[in-house]
Design an enzyme around this catalytic site. Structure first.
Site, mmCIF file in Angstrom:
data_model
loop_
_atom_site.group_PDB
_atom_site.id
_atom_site.type_symbol
_atom_site.label_atom_id
_atom_site.label_comp_id
_atom_site.label_asym_id
_atom_site.label_seq_id
_atom_site.Cartn_x
_atom_site.Cartn_y
_atom_site.Cartn_z
ATOM 1 C CB CYS A 38 -0.891 -0.001 1.236
ATOM 2 S SG CYS A 38 0.071 0.201 2.745
ATOM 3 C CG HIS A 67 3.853 -7.625 10.649
ATOM 4 N ND1 HIS A 67 2.762 -6.941 11.114
ATOM 5 C CD2 HIS A 67 4.744 -7.627 11.666
ATOM 6 C CE1 HIS A 67 2.976 -6.556 12.359
ATOM 7 N NE2 HIS A 67 4.170 -6.953 12.714
ATOM 8 C CG HIS A 100 2.817 -0.959 12.741
ATOM 9 N ND1 HIS A 100 1.827 -1.138 11.819
ATOM 10 C CD2 HIS A 100 3.574 -2.082 12.694
ATOM 11 C CE1 HIS A 100 1.983 -2.324 11.234
ATOM 12 N NE2 HIS A 100 3.039 -2.903 11.738
ATOM 13 C CB CYS A 122 1.182 4.919 7.720
ATOM 14 S SG CYS A 122 -0.074 5.301 6.483
ATOM 15 C CG HIS A 150 -1.121 -4.274 15.449
ATOM 16 N ND1 HIS A 150 -0.646 -3.090 14.934
ATOM 17 C CD2 HIS A 150 -1.032 -5.177 14.447
ATOM 18 C CE1 HIS A 150 -0.305 -3.272 13.667
ATOM 19 N NE2 HIS A 150 -0.527 -4.537 13.351
ATOM 20 C CD GLU A 152 -2.813 1.139 13.105
ATOM 21 O OE1 GLU A 152 -2.535 0.287 12.245
ATOM 22 O OE2 GLU A 152 -3.906 1.730 13.139
ATOM 23 C CB SER A 245 0.714 -9.413 7.669
ATOM 24 O OG SER A 245 -0.242 -8.566 7.086
ATOM 25 C CG ASN A 247 -2.915 -5.848 5.815
ATOM 26 O OD1 ASN A 247 -2.437 -6.792 5.207
ATOM 27 N ND2 ASN A 247 -2.324 -4.663 5.881
ATOM 28 C CB SER A 289 3.119 -5.755 4.726
ATOM 29 O OG SER A 289 2.376 -6.847 5.209
#
Ligand code: SF4
Length: 313
Positions: A38, A67, A100, A122, A150, A152, A245, A247, A289
């Site tokens: 992304c 990740h 993150h 990000c 996590h 983030e 990861s 996502n 990722s």
């Protein structure tokens, strides 16, 4: 501020594939329209590589940059970039903060040690950190919907400065102190909207006021929509991404929820062809990722295997 970030991200089209359909023997292979790095990950990767090429002294990332084991290996082998687990691991050189983000105290600690810090958080995560700080300033108790382990979520929670609670499931709502009646909500970027809706509804039932910033990243939404489409139109789905990861794991859940048999793989060597023996249509999804070259390698492996298979097999 949000508008500025969106304008920046709209320039990035590297995760939009031109060719999404391939044929090999009797098998059709369909790659999700949006796949690969992304915008935020590409930006952090580019910043890390540029830093390694132009900076004297050792360059580290704070935790694995993303990740994805292949990318971590590439950074180490080609650019000499290793990662640290905490400020105690470094006394000099440069540390790149990953997408993150990290708690602000950690950046301060690193700078106090004389370490050069490059912040590759990000911009979307940065917006969420800023919302947490804003909600705190406006005297809300900050609620972060997400996984408390996590990175983030840990970075966002730090901006609530002790006035925050992380909610991972409906059961966690009781963790919010009972005297907190004004709740300000932000969301981990990779969460599924349905889950967030359920938690927000439950928060409404127990608070006087609930202010919600929907900070689910548009990349997550795009990829989940792709995952639904790919799952509904293919009998098997390969989900490519690091096992850690967030996502990537969620894409597999979305695919299975919509009726496809999902196989989570980190590389082409993980493809279990015994499970694809009867496949007619294979979809490919990839986390934010996952590098594009890895998606192509997996697709090429499928094409090679099924092109070589006898017709009708
Ligand atoms: S998924 Fe969204 S929030 Fe996460 S790094 Fe990519 S652009 Fe940023």
């Amino acid at each position: 501020m949000y508008g500025t970030v969106e304008a920046m991200s709209q320039k990035y089209t590297g995760d939009l594939r031109e060719i999404t359909q391939y044929r090999a023997g009797n098998v059709e292979i369909n790659i999700a329209k949006h796949s690969g790095y992304c915008w935020g990950v590409q930006r952090a990767y580019d910043q890390t590589v540029a830093t390694a090429k132009t900076t004297e002294g050792p360059v580290y990332t704070y935790g694995p940059l993303i990740h994805n084991p292949q990318t971590i290996e590439e950074l180490r082998n080609h650019y000499g970039v290793n990662y640290i687990q905490g400020p105690e691991d470094v006394d000099q050189g440069t540390v790149v903060v990953r997408t993150h983000g990290v708690p602000p105290e950690i950046q301060d600690l690193l700078r106090a040690k004389g370490v050069n810090v490059i912040d590759a958080t990000c911009p979307y995560v940065r917006v969420t950190q800023n919302y947490a700080a804003l909600l705190l300033k406006q005297k809300y108790h900050v609620v972060i919907i997400g996984d408390p382990k996590h990175a983030e979520v840990i970075s966002i929670l730090a901006y609530a400065k002790g006035e925050g609670t992380v909610i991972h499931s409906l059961e966690d709502i009781d963790k919010i102190p009972h005297n907190k009646r004004r709740l300000g909500v932000v969301v981990q970027s990779t969460l599924i909207l349905e889950k967030v809706n359920k938690i927000v509804n439950a928060l409404l039932a127990r608070a006087q006021e609930v202010r919600v910033f929907n900070t689910i990243c548009y990349v997550t939404t795009e990829r989940q929509e792709d995952a639904e489409h790919i799952a509904q139109t293919n009998d098997h789905v390969l989900v490519i991404g690091g096992k850690e990861s967030s996502n990537t794991k969620k894409l597999a859940i979305v695919a299975e929820t919509h009726g496809a048999r999902a196989m989570l793989i980190e590389s082409e060597s993980d493809i279990d062809f015994s499970k694809l023996a009867n496949a007619k249509k294979i979809g490919i999804l990839a986390g934010a990722s996952t590098p594009n070259w890895l998606i192509d390698k997996c697709k090429d492996r499928l094409v090679e295997h099924f092109s070589a298979a006898p017709v009708g097999a």
